[in-house]
Design an enzyme around this catalytic site. Structure first.
Site, PDB file in Angstrom:
ATOM      1  N   LYS A 204       0.815  -1.214   0.000  1.00  0.00           N
ATOM      2  CA  LYS A 204       0.000   0.000   0.000  1.00  0.00           C
ATOM      3  C   LYS A 204       0.850   1.267   0.000  1.00  0.00           C
ATOM      4  CE  LYS A 204      -4.335  -1.958   1.530  1.00  0.00           C
ATOM      5  NZ  LYS A 204      -5.452  -1.985   2.500  1.00  0.00           N
ATOM      6  N   ARG A 243      -3.313 -10.443   4.436  1.00  0.00           N
ATOM      7  CA  ARG A 243      -3.659 -10.443   3.009  1.00  0.00           C
ATOM      8  C   ARG A 243      -2.499  -9.831   2.228  1.00  0.00           C
ATOM      9  NH1 ARG A 243      -6.099  -7.133  -0.901  1.00  0.00           N
ATOM     10  NH2 ARG A 243      -7.687  -8.157  -2.208  1.00  0.00           N
TER      11      ARG A 243
END
Length: 266
Positions: A204, A243
């Site tokens: 991210k 994840r």
């Protein structure tokens, strides 16, 4: 949890796995690399992303889910739509991963209740095209936990078995980079909610910002080592699942965290 984005516009790998056969092969590769389950999504939720229609989402995900399940893979479906979740479960998916936590489509709670499927409820305020306009918190940890608790309460009130609920603090969703770091530093507050915790930090933007050099953002494919570091810390903090796009280093990080936890319990 390995990620298969059957999308043209996901921030990390949009377009790479848009073809169903390619997506299935990638899912099998993720399992080979150490993923315990594979998360299949057909709609990008990157900041600024616009929604697609239900038929297109189904067209993207169902063949991939069916193909992976036929190969014995445990599959979760990454969707905010109740109808897509229902069809995916019928195709063999074992878990619903709803990044809206039941808020985008309130019927999602009924699907989870009626099918008794495990469901991930992520902290969520608004859709991706406007979510970064909703980043105001008095205390980001306390506020996110309280809002996530409201989502959990709504699911339970709709008949979802509490034992089938997983929570996710929603890194990057209606949060600044600084908010993400604060949440990660206080994962214990979310573990203490009493539900399995999913953490999704993989590649991210806030990791890319941290690793910037001379003002240049670290590219997404250069963020996996930092992702593995987050994985180790999250696993040590008690997360149930991580994840990730690249399972191998994170699977190793989980083994390290588990071994240290084992030693600490002696």
């Amino acid at each position: 949890m390995g990620v298969v984005n059957v999308t043209p516009d996901s921030f990390s790998d949009g377009g790479k796995w848009l073809d169903a056969d390619t997506a299935i092969r990638h899912g099998l590769d993720l399992v080979e690399q150490g993923a315990d389950l594979v998360d299949v999504g057909g709609e990008s939720t990157r900041p600024g992303a616009l929604r697609i229609d239900e038929d297109e989402e189904l067209r993207r995900v169902l063949p991939v889910i069916e193909g992976l399940v036929a190969e014995g893979v445990v599959v979760s479906v990454d969707t905010m739509r109740a109808a897509v979740a229902q069809r995916s479960l019928e195709a063999g998916a074992a878990l619903i991963n709803d990044v809206s936590g039941g808020r985008a489509d309130p019927r999602m709670r009924a699907v989870a209740a009626e099918t008794d499927a495990p469901i991930v409820l992520m902290h969520w305020r608004e859709h991706s095209d406007v979510m970064q306009q909703h980043t105001s918190y008095d205390d980001v940890v306390a506020d996110v936990r309280a809002e996530l608790g409201q989502q959990v309460d709504a699911a339970i009130a709709a008949g979802v078995d509490p034992a089938r609920i997983v929570v996710d603090p929603g890194l990057g969703f209606s949060k600044t980079g600084e908010h993400n770091w604060i949440v990660l530093a206080h994962l214990d507050a979310f573990v203490e909610m009493g539900f399995p915790l999913l953490v999704a930090a993989s590649r991210k933007r806030f990791l890319g910002d941290l690793l910037s050099r001379d003002g240049a953002l670290r590219p997404v494919d250069g963020r996996d080592a930092a992702t593995a570091a987050v994985t180790a810390l999250a696993a040590a903090a008690g997360a149930w699942c991580i994840r990730v796009h690249d399972p191998a280093p994170s699977a190793d990080a989980v083994r390290v965290a588990a071994r240290l936890r084992q030693e600490g319990l002696r």
